[in-house]
Design a protein around this motif. Sequence first.
Motif, PDB file in Angstrom:
ATOM      1  N   ILE A  97       5.950   1.586 -10.503  1.00 27.60           N
ATOM      2  CA  ILE A  97       5.888   0.992  -9.164  1.00 27.60           C
ATOM      3  C   ILE A  97       6.883   1.690  -8.241  1.00 27.60           C
ATOM      4  O   ILE A  97       6.578   1.983  -7.076  1.00 27.60           O
ATOM      5  CB  ILE A  97       6.159  -0.525  -9.240  1.00 27.60           C
ATOM      6  CG1 ILE A  97       4.961  -1.234  -9.894  1.00 27.60           C
ATOM      7  CG2 ILE A  97       6.426  -1.107  -7.855  1.00 27.60           C
ATOM      8  CD1 ILE A  97       5.204  -2.694 -10.223  1.00 27.60           C
ATOM      9  N   ALA A  98       8.084   1.968  -8.761  1.00 26.73           N
ATOM     10  CA  ALA A  98       9.083   2.691  -7.962  1.00 26.73           C
ATOM     11  C   ALA A  98       8.574   4.072  -7.571  1.00 26.73           C
ATOM     12  O   ALA A  98       8.754   4.515  -6.428  1.00 26.73           O
ATOM     13  CB  ALA A  98      10.384   2.813  -8.753  1.00 26.73           C
ATOM     14  N   LEU A  99       7.937   4.768  -8.499  1.00 25.36           N
ATOM     15  CA  LEU A  99       7.381   6.091  -8.209  1.00 25.36           C
ATOM     16  C   LEU A  99       6.318   6.011  -7.127  1.00 25.36           C
ATOM     17  O   LEU A  99       6.291   6.841  -6.200  1.00 25.36           O
ATOM     18  CB  LEU A  99       6.782   6.691  -9.483  1.00 25.36           C
ATOM     19  CG  LEU A  99       6.037   8.023  -9.318  1.00 25.36           C
ATOM     20  CD1 LEU A  99       6.969   9.103  -8.782  1.00 25.36           C
ATOM     21  CD2 LEU A  99       5.419   8.459 -10.646  1.00 25.36           C
ATOM     22  N   PHE A 100       5.432   5.010  -7.214  1.00 26.53           N
ATOM     23  CA  PHE A 100       4.388   4.853  -6.193  1.00 26.53           C
ATOM     24  C   PHE A 100       5.009   4.647  -4.814  1.00 26.53           C
ATOM     25  O   PHE A 100       4.621   5.302  -3.833  1.00 26.53           O
ATOM     26  CB  PHE A 100       3.484   3.669  -6.536  1.00 26.53           C
ATOM     27  CG  PHE A 100       2.506   3.323  -5.443  1.00 26.53           C
ATOM     28  CD1 PHE A 100       1.364   4.074  -5.259  1.00 26.53           C
ATOM     29  CD2 PHE A 100       2.755   2.267  -4.579  1.00 26.53           C
ATOM     30  CE1 PHE A 100       0.464   3.778  -4.243  1.00 26.53           C
ATOM     31  CE2 PHE A 100       1.865   1.956  -3.558  1.00 26.53           C
ATOM     32  CZ  PHE A 100       0.717   2.708  -3.389  1.00 26.53           C
ATOM     33  N   HIS A 101       5.980   3.752  -4.726  1.00 26.00           N
ATOM     34  CA  HIS A 101       6.614   3.492  -3.424  1.00 26.00           C
ATOM     35  C   HIS A 101       7.332   4.732  -2.901  1.00 26.00           C
ATOM     36  O   HIS A 101       7.325   4.989  -1.694  1.00 26.00           O
ATOM     37  CB  HIS A 101       7.589   2.324  -3.536  1.00 26.00           C
ATOM     38  CG  HIS A 101       6.930   0.983  -3.587  1.00 26.00           C
ATOM     39  ND1 HIS A 101       5.949   0.610  -2.694  1.00 26.00           N
ATOM     40  CD2 HIS A 101       7.117  -0.085  -4.418  1.00 26.00           C
ATOM     41  CE1 HIS A 101       5.555  -0.626  -2.966  1.00 26.00           C
ATOM     42  NE2 HIS A 101       6.236  -1.058  -4.005  1.00 26.00           N
ATOM     43  N   LEU A 102       7.933   5.496  -3.798  1.00 27.11           N
ATOM     44  CA  LEU A 102       8.608   6.721  -3.377  1.00 27.11           C
ATOM     45  C   LEU A 102       7.614   7.706  -2.783  1.00 27.11           C
ATOM     46  O   LEU A 102       7.849   8.296  -1.716  1.00 27.11           O
ATOM     47  CB  LEU A 102       9.327   7.345  -4.570  1.00 27.11           C
ATOM     48  CG  LEU A 102      10.156   8.609  -4.294  1.00 27.11           C
ATOM     49  CD1 LEU A 102      11.283   8.310  -3.319  1.00 27.11           C
ATOM     50  CD2 LEU A 102      10.708   9.168  -5.602  1.00 27.11           C
ATOM     51  N   GLN A 103       6.481   7.876  -3.441  1.00 27.54           N
ATOM     52  CA  GLN A 103       5.468   8.809  -2.964  1.00 27.54           C
ATOM     53  C   GLN A 103       4.821   8.345  -1.663  1.00 27.54           C
ATOM     54  O   GLN A 103       4.340   9.160  -0.879  1.00 27.54           O
ATOM     55  CB  GLN A 103       4.407   9.013  -4.047  1.00 27.54           C
ATOM     56  CG  GLN A 103       4.945   9.757  -5.273  1.00 27.54           C
ATOM     57  CD  GLN A 103       3.920   9.877  -6.387  1.00 27.54           C
ATOM     58  OE1 GLN A 103       3.001   9.061  -6.495  1.00 27.54           O
ATOM     59  NE2 GLN A 103       4.080  10.879  -7.227  1.00 27.54           N
ATOM     60  N   GLN A 104       4.818   7.019  -1.436  1.00 29.40           N
ATOM     61  CA  GLN A 104       4.245   6.464  -0.205  1.00 29.40           C
ATOM     62  C   GLN A 104       5.291   6.326   0.904  1.00 29.40           C
ATOM     63  O   GLN A 104       5.009   5.765   1.958  1.00 29.40           O
ATOM     64  CB  GLN A 104       3.622   5.094  -0.498  1.00 29.40           C
ATOM     65  CG  GLN A 104       2.432   5.139  -1.437  1.00 29.40           C
ATOM     66  CD  GLN A 104       1.343   6.036  -0.929  1.00 29.40           C
ATOM     67  OE1 GLN A 104       0.825   5.837   0.178  1.00 29.40           O
ATOM     68  NE2 GLN A 104       0.975   7.041  -1.704  1.00 29.40           N
ATOM     69  N   HIS A 105       6.507   6.809   0.628  1.00 29.52           N
ATOM     70  CA  HIS A 105       7.621   6.755   1.588  1.00 29.52           C
ATOM     71  C   HIS A 105       8.057   5.330   1.895  1.00 29.52           C
ATOM     72  O   HIS A 105       8.647   5.077   2.957  1.00 29.52           O
ATOM     73  CB  HIS A 105       7.255   7.487   2.894  1.00 29.52           C
ATOM     74  CG  HIS A 105       6.681   8.861   2.675  1.00 29.52           C
ATOM     75  ND1 HIS A 105       7.403   9.883   2.087  1.00 29.52           N
ATOM     76  CD2 HIS A 105       5.438   9.362   2.925  1.00 29.52           C
ATOM     77  CE1 HIS A 105       6.640  10.969   2.014  1.00 29.52           C
ATOM     78  NE2 HIS A 105       5.451  10.682   2.499  1.00 29.52           N
ATOM     79  N   ASN A 106       7.780   4.418   0.972  1.00 26.91           N
ATOM     80  CA  ASN A 106       8.283   3.047   1.092  1.00 26.91           C
ATOM     81  C   ASN A 106       9.640   2.992   0.381  1.00 26.91           C
ATOM     82  O   ASN A 106       9.773   2.433  -0.704  1.00 26.91           O
ATOM     83  CB  ASN A 106       7.300   2.056   0.450  1.00 26.91           C
ATOM     84  CG  ASN A 106       5.927   2.116   1.074  1.00 26.91           C
ATOM     85  OD1 ASN A 106       5.790   2.340   2.267  1.00 26.91           O
ATOM     86  ND2 ASN A 106       4.900   1.921   0.266  1.00 26.91           N
ATOM     87  N   TYR A 107      10.643   3.589   1.007  1.00 29.69           N
ATOM     88  CA  TYR A 107      11.897   3.838   0.299  1.00 29.69           C
ATOM     89  C   TYR A 107      12.649   2.552  -0.065  1.00 29.69           C
ATOM     90  O   TYR A 107      13.246   2.466  -1.142  1.00 29.69           O
ATOM     91  CB  TYR A 107      12.781   4.767   1.131  1.00 29.69           C
ATOM     92  CG  TYR A 107      12.116   6.096   1.407  1.00 29.69           C
ATOM     93  CD1 TYR A 107      11.682   6.906   0.358  1.00 29.69           C
ATOM     94  CD2 TYR A 107      11.895   6.536   2.710  1.00 29.69           C
ATOM     95  CE1 TYR A 107      11.051   8.122   0.603  1.00 29.69           C
ATOM     96  CE2 TYR A 107      11.271   7.751   2.964  1.00 29.69           C
ATOM     97  CZ  TYR A 107      10.851   8.538   1.905  1.00 29.69           C
ATOM     98  OH  TYR A 107      10.228   9.732   2.153  1.00 29.69           O
ATOM     99  N   ASN A 108      12.628   1.571   0.825  1.00 27.60           N
ATOM    100  CA  ASN A 108      13.293   0.303   0.505  1.00 27.60           C
ATOM    101  C   ASN A 108      12.671  -0.352  -0.722  1.00 27.60           C
ATOM    102  O   ASN A 108      13.376  -0.877  -1.596  1.00 27.60           O
ATOM    103  CB  ASN A 108      13.222  -0.657   1.694  1.00 27.60           C
ATOM    104  CG  ASN A 108      14.305  -0.388   2.724  1.00 27.60           C
ATOM    105  OD1 ASN A 108      15.453  -0.139   2.368  1.00 27.60           O
ATOM    106  ND2 ASN A 108      13.963  -0.427   3.998  1.00 27.60           N
ATOM    107  N   LEU A 109      11.339  -0.324  -0.793  1.00 29.28           N
ATOM    108  CA  LEU A 109      10.648  -0.936  -1.924  1.00 29.28           C
ATOM    109  C   LEU A 109      10.884  -0.145  -3.204  1.00 29.28           C
ATOM    110  O   LEU A 109      10.952  -0.719  -4.297  1.00 29.28           O
ATOM    111  CB  LEU A 109       9.152  -1.039  -1.628  1.00 29.28           C
ATOM    112  CG  LEU A 109       8.778  -2.002  -0.495  1.00 29.28           C
ATOM    113  CD1 LEU A 109       7.280  -1.943  -0.213  1.00 29.28           C
ATOM    114  CD2 LEU A 109       9.199  -3.422  -0.830  1.00 29.28           C
TER     115      LEU A 109
END
Length: 283
Positions: A192-204
């Motif tokens: 989940i952290a990797l997905f948010h990182l790739q989507q630029h959802n850095y806080n998440l």
Amino acid sequence: MRTFNVTGFGEVEVVGQHSYTGQARPREQAKIGVSLQEVCCSCEMELLDSRYMSSKAFESHVLGDAMSALDRALETSFFLMTNDEIARVVVCLPGKLVNVSEDVSFKCTAHLRIEENSRPVYELTPADKLGIAVKYKNIGVSLYKEGLLHKQTLAFFVFSDAVKWLCMIPPDEAEDLFQEVMTIKMQCYNNIALFHLQQHNYNLCVVAATILLNVDEGNVKALYRRAVANTEMQNYELAAEDLRAALLLDPNNKSLKRQQDMIKRKQKDLTDKYAVAMKKMFS
């Protein structure tokens, strides 16, 4: 006849009343059969990769095992239907979720039959819940490995479903399964952290990685992903701290070293800009 208006993966509006019939609603993991008629779609059906559309009428499926955005949206309405109910289903999906350029609209008449309902959650053993979570985790990994954005987005929701089932396992009732439960949960949070990182959802990304690191402080992947997210948010000291901890565990990791060098450059650039600004202010 009721109408279910489904947007995205989870938002649904129910229009119309449904008279009480005494019929049950399907629970997650129930075996169901569905007949979809009067189908109308704004794009070619092949693009939506739907097992419900490609199957014969009332062919058996497990509710909750959807592998495409359309099927997941359809299942949102199936969860609300009762056995043998016929309803209108209207789905609107953002194009990015199905890998097309424009938003997709889909309409059909759905006839639902429950072949075998699953047991209520309170009747499931910890091992049962773990088995469902592992299945979802494996589905998510399979989707993610396809490397397509819309599949990876679906994988994020499947990983979240896995975590949901793991959170329903009380630690005091599953001491013998505790380590396996935590391992699967942490793998899901890392993905989940990797997905948010790739989507630029850095806080998440930081939130997901932190949940993992609160349990496994030596997880190098989570430290790296949190460091990258904090770098993007200009939290350089926090990022540098994570990288130092990760390099102590994996001193030859090239990705960690590259990120560390990047932070040093960014910190220097920021210091230089500040010095220039102060010089202009007081000159």
